[in-house]
Motif scaffolding. Structure first.
Motif, mmCIF file in Angstrom:
data_model
loop_
_atom_site.group_PDB
_atom_site.id
_atom_site.type_symbol
_atom_site.label_atom_id
_atom_site.label_comp_id
_atom_site.label_asym_id
_atom_site.label_seq_id
_atom_site.Cartn_x
_atom_site.Cartn_y
_atom_site.Cartn_z
ATOM 1 N N LYS A 187 7.280 -3.126 -2.625
ATOM 2 C CA LYS A 187 8.303 -2.086 -2.520
ATOM 3 C C LYS A 187 7.790 -0.745 -3.038
ATOM 4 O O LYS A 187 8.385 0.299 -2.749
ATOM 5 C CB LYS A 187 9.573 -2.487 -3.261
ATOM 6 N N GLY A 188 6.679 -0.775 -3.784
ATOM 7 C CA GLY A 188 6.068 0.475 -4.232
ATOM 8 C C GLY A 188 5.586 1.330 -3.076
ATOM 9 O O GLY A 188 5.403 2.544 -3.221
ATOM 10 N N LEU A 189 5.386 0.719 -1.892
ATOM 11 C CA LEU A 189 4.970 1.473 -0.718
ATOM 12 C C LEU A 189 6.068 2.425 -0.260
ATOM 13 O O LEU A 189 5.791 3.467 0.335
ATOM 14 C CB LEU A 189 4.577 0.514 0.412
ATOM 15 N N GLY A 190 7.329 2.065 -0.525
ATOM 16 C CA GLY A 190 8.436 2.969 -0.231
ATOM 17 C C GLY A 190 8.350 4.214 -1.093
ATOM 18 O O GLY A 190 8.602 5.339 -0.629
ATOM 19 N N GLN A 191 7.997 4.030 -2.359
ATOM 20 C CA GLN A 191 7.807 5.161 -3.264
ATOM 21 C C GLN A 191 6.657 6.031 -2.783
ATOM 22 O O GLN A 191 6.730 7.265 -2.847
ATOM 23 C CB GLN A 191 7.521 4.638 -4.679
ATOM 24 N N LEU A 192 5.578 5.398 -2.310
ATOM 25 C CA LEU A 192 4.423 6.134 -1.800
ATOM 26 C C LEU A 192 4.815 7.010 -0.615
ATOM 27 O O LEU A 192 4.462 8.198 -0.566
ATOM 28 C CB LEU A 192 3.326 5.154 -1.391
#
Length: 274
Positions: free
Chosen positions: A129-134
């Motif tokens: 889900k950190g890819l959403g932040q990216l």
């Protein structure tokens, strides 16, 4: 933990990349089997950052600048910090589980494999889900970049990539050290929570802090290196301070020290919890 149990054959980077690829594939397969959870958590991550974006907008409707930094410059730091924090979110999220593994005794299993203990433990979890932040961080950074009018050249892009990697090392180092306190302190979760919350100050220029706080956020808990000092290289190329120039070297040192501290705790682990 007996030192003999920590001795392991030296492995090259190709070996660890190969192992990590296999672990990552299995971890992603397990996460994608619960697609609803993935979609909800990713949406939650994006909405959290949207709220931060809205807060910036509301703040700068009342204050056109903060200590000489205008809306788009501050937005640049905000987007920069989100991207810089993504490696921590995606690759080092298992640090949050370290205290539980130590307390229950499950950490013992990591000590008997012929690979680096730190790598073995950290690589088990990839927080997708950190890819959403990216994605959100890139969008904010590009939006601010265009409005500021920063020229897009090979030099600035290379600088940006190097500075983002550098900035990532600082927050990773902070959280590595915070997580490792569980080898000495019971119920050390509060240490990680406090250290993690300091990241919220990374999106502000260190120049707004004074006295003890500026020293604290520069040399002790170096959140000023997550966006401010690296960002100066792009935003204020005519006035680059020495700390901005040295940030890649300082970042490597901080990360190395945090790794050594983490491994020191792992070596003293006796299998009964701390």
């Amino acid at each position: 933990m007996n030192k003999e149990l920590m001795i392991m054959p030296k492995r090259g980077i190709r070996f660890y990349m190969h192992i990590y690829k296999k672990i990552l594939i299995q971890d992603l397969k397990s996460k994608m089997s619960y697609r609803a959870d993935f979609i909800i958590s990713t949406f939650g991550m994006i909405m959290t950052n949207v709220v931060g974006f809205i807060s910036f907008y509301i703040l700068f409707r009342n204050f056109p600048s903060i200590n000489g930094w205008d809306y788009f410059e501050m937005l640049f730091l905000y987007g920069f910090s989100l991207i810089a924090l993504t490696p921590l979110q995606c690759l080092f999220d298992n640090n949050w589980n370290l205290r539980f593994a130590v307390r229950t005794g499950d950490f013992i299993k990591y000590c008997f494999r012929p690979i680096n203990v730190f790598f073995y433990f950290i690589s088990e979890v990839f927080d997708i889900k950190g890819l959403g932040q990216l994605a959100f961080g890139i969008g904010v950074l590009v939006y601010a970049w265009i409005h500021i009018g920063i020229p897009v050249t090979v030099v600035t892009i290379v600088q940006l990539v190097i500075l983002l990697i550098t900035a990532s090392l600082f927050m990773i180092a902070i959280m590595n050290a915070a997580a490792a306190t569980c080898f000495w302190i019971q119920n050390s979760g509060y240490v990680m929570v406090i250290m993690f919350r300091f990241k919220d100050y990374a999106k502000y220029p260190a120049s707004i802090f004074h006295g003890i706080f500026k020293i604290l956020f520069t040399f002790i808990i170096p959140i000023a290196f997550i966006a401010y000092y690296p960002g100066l290289v792009i935003l204020r190329p005519d006035k680059i301070p020495l700390l901005s120039v040295l940030s890649p070297f300082i970042g490597i040192i901080f990360f190395w020290l945090s790794y050594k501290f983490w491994m020191l705790g792992a070596r003293r682990y006796n299998g009964t919890g701390s």
